[in-house]
Design an enzyme around this catalytic site. Structure first.
Site, PDB file in Angstrom:
ATOM      1  N   GLY A  72       0.842  -1.201   0.000  1.00 52.97           N
ATOM      2  CA  GLY A  72       0.000   0.000   0.000  1.00 52.97           C
ATOM      3  C   GLY A  72       0.872   1.244   0.000  1.00 52.97           C
ATOM      4  CB  THR A  73       4.091   1.969   1.726  1.00 53.71           C
ATOM      5  OG1 THR A  73       3.586   1.707   3.031  1.00 53.71           O
ATOM      6  CG2 THR A  73       5.110   3.093   1.781  1.00 53.71           C
ATOM      7  CG  ASN A 152      -3.874   4.883   9.681  1.00 56.65           C
ATOM      8  OD1 ASN A 152      -4.216   5.914   9.105  1.00 56.65           O
ATOM      9  ND2 ASN A 152      -2.726   4.780  10.297  1.00 56.65           N
ATOM     10  CB  THR A 238       9.963 -10.860 -11.814  1.00 55.52           C
ATOM     11  OG1 THR A 238      10.993 -10.696 -12.784  1.00 55.52           O
ATOM     12  CG2 THR A 238       9.221 -12.168 -12.039  1.00 55.52           C
ATOM     13  CB  CYS A 328       3.380   3.992  12.365  1.00 49.10           C
ATOM     14  SG  CYS A 328       2.698   3.455  10.829  1.00 49.10           S
TER      15      CYS A 328
HETATM   16  N1  PLP Z   1      -2.270   3.573   4.130  1.00 48.72           N
HETATM   17  C1  PLP Z   1      -2.967   3.305   5.240  1.00 48.72           C
HETATM   18  C2  PLP Z   1      -4.194   4.106   5.545  1.00 48.72           C
HETATM   19  C3  PLP Z   1      -2.561   2.285   6.100  1.00 48.72           C
HETATM   20  O1  PLP Z   1      -3.257   2.042   7.212  1.00 48.72           O
HETATM   21  C4  PLP Z   1      -1.406   1.543   5.768  1.00 48.72           C
HETATM   22  C5  PLP Z   1      -0.904   0.494   6.671  1.00 48.72           C
HETATM   23  O2  PLP Z   1      -1.060   0.558   7.875  1.00 48.72           O
HETATM   24  C6  PLP Z   1      -0.717   1.859   4.578  1.00 48.72           C
HETATM   25  C7  PLP Z   1      -1.177   2.880   3.785  1.00 48.72           C
HETATM   26  C8  PLP Z   1       0.498   1.108   4.176  1.00 48.72           C
HETATM   27  O3  PLP Z   1       0.196  -0.143   3.619  1.00 48.72           O
HETATM   28  P1  PLP Z   1       1.320  -1.276   3.547  1.00 48.72           P
HETATM   29  O4  PLP Z   1       1.471  -1.825   4.934  1.00 48.72           O
HETATM   30  O5  PLP Z   1       0.791  -2.287   2.574  1.00 48.72           O
HETATM   31  O6  PLP Z   1       2.564  -0.634   3.044  1.00 48.72           O
END
Ligand code: PLP
Length: 395
Positions: A72-73, A152, A238, A328
């Site tokens: 997600g990051t 989050n 890949t 975090c």
């Molecule tokens: N965005 C939000 C709102 C999240 O809560 C998180 C993860 O806690 C992320 C992005 C990051 O996702 P990932 O852990 O897949 O990098």
């Protein structure tokens, strides 16, 4: 970990056994590279494309609008850096909410160093971003607005469709980080007026280390990972075939079971809130009462804000995993949450939140146990006022 109760589903979720079953062939026998032309390669390609279709359906997109990423990051980084650097060097202005995940806010700090201007708009006291504050922040050189679908830390849902409509009116791209929202509330990229939307598999009972970015057809992005040109040149490497297959299956299950699961989680969540209102009269809910994720409880306990880490550890000892603020925060234990500060909390209150996030595998019996254990744990802590009085009487 037999007997443990896991109430930290916003940090990550356990892999659904059905997802694991879907992934297994791709961890062993079916090992081809999706770019290869032989049968092994074609089998892998077919699996990746099926997963692309499954992920697309979760958000109402077409498969060719889905770009798989490593998290997600990374999806957030690709959205922001990619949108701002289409013409080479990043330039212009970005509007984001002040309560975005660090995947967005730290990327904004990076863009600022590259001379992009960033405006952060604060939410209201409930953690909801007012679309009119976003509209007021848009300038003539604004290139992108980014506001998360669900927060989050406090679980609040944002008025994404309204913000998207405003961005479109101003001719500005709109990105939403839907990492927490996906699989929990219905998402439709058309109805939400979004151009870019980030997802992560491990938040919806899929594997870790795989994400996706929805990129609306016709929206141009610059790549942030350069190489062999996979994923339409936007994410060379890949493909993580097993991870992507797991993501696809997880998205399919989430889509099919979301309505029923959300209703069950809302019932459990509201049972926790109702019971704690009696058992812990000093407890207060953080974030909007109704505009929130189904299984998300963010709690403050007046007078006990300094004790949240101790409470977390006491619950951990009793077999219950919860969180303070966000995953975090483990790196910033004891610091006030920037999200709560942005919502107008004073630094003491902003230091003291407990996050209880329920998921697919949580049960009524687990909630009962939690409702027994938390008030007992609080009773062993000393409230702030009591301590202050004690210190005063001793001095
Ligand atoms: N965005 C939000 C709102 C999240 O809560 C998180 C993860 O806690 C992320 C992005 C990051 O996702 P990932 O852990 O897949 O990098």
């Amino acid at each position: 970990m037999r007997g443990r109760i896991y109430f930290d589903n916003s940090a990550t979720t356990p892999l659904d056994p059905r997802v694991r079953t879907a992934m297994e062939p791709f961890l062993a026998g079916t090992f081809g590279n999706p770019s290869s032309l032989h049968i092994e390669g074609r089998q892998a390609r077919e699996a990746v494309e099926q997963a692309r279709d499954q992920v697309a359906r979760l958000v109402g997109a077409t498969p060719d609008e889905i770009v798989f990423t490593g998290s997600g990051t990374e999806a957030d980084n690709l959205a922001l850096i990619g949108a701002l650097s289409v013409e080479g060097h990043p330039a212009g202005h970005v509007v984001v909410s002040a309560i975005e995940h660090p995947a967005v806010l730290a990327t904004c700090r990076h863009l600022e160093r590259l001379s992009v201007a960033v405006t952060e708009v604060p939410p209201d006291a409930d953690g909801v971003v007012d679309p009119s504050t976003v509209a007021m922040a848009i300038r003539s050189n604004t290139r992108l607005v980014s506001v998360m679908a669900a927060n989050n830390v406090v679980g609040t849902l944002q008025p994404i469709a309204l913000i998207g409509a405003l961005a479109r009116e101003h001719g500005v791209l709109f990105h939403t980080d839907a990492v927490q929202a996906a699989g929990k509330i219905p998402l439709d990229v058309a109805a939400m007026n979004v151009d870019l939307l980030s997802l992560s598999a491990h938040k919806l009972h899929g594997p870790k280390g795989v994400g996706a970015l929805f990129v609306r057809e016709g929206v141009a992005l610059g790549p942030i990972v350069h190489g062999g040109g996979q994923e339409r040149g936007l994410r060379s490497a890949t493909e993580n075939v097993a991870g992507i297959v797991g993501f696809g299956r997880a998205a399919e299950i989430a889509r099919e079971e979301m309505a029923e699961e959300a209703a069950r989680l809302v019932t459990l969540r509201d049972r926790i809130l109702g019971a704690l209102a009696n058992a812990l009269p000093h407890a207060y809910l953080i974030g909007h009462r109704y505009k929130r994720l189904p299984g998300h409880v963010c709690l403050g306990i007046a007078g006990y804000e300094g004790e949240t880490i101790k409470l977390l550890l006491a619950l951990d000892e009793a077999g219950i995993a919860i969180s303070t603020g966000s995953a975090c925060s483990a790196h910033h234990a004891g610091e006030p949450s920037s999200i709560l500060l942005a919502m107008g909390f004073d630094p003491i209150r902003a230091r003291g939140s407990l996050r209880i996030t329920l998921g697919r595998f949580n049960t009524d019996a687990e909630v009962n146990r939690f409702l027994d254990v938390l008030p007992q744990a609080v009773a062993t802590m000393r409230p702030l006022t009591h301590r202050a009085q004690l210190e005063r009487s001793l001095s």
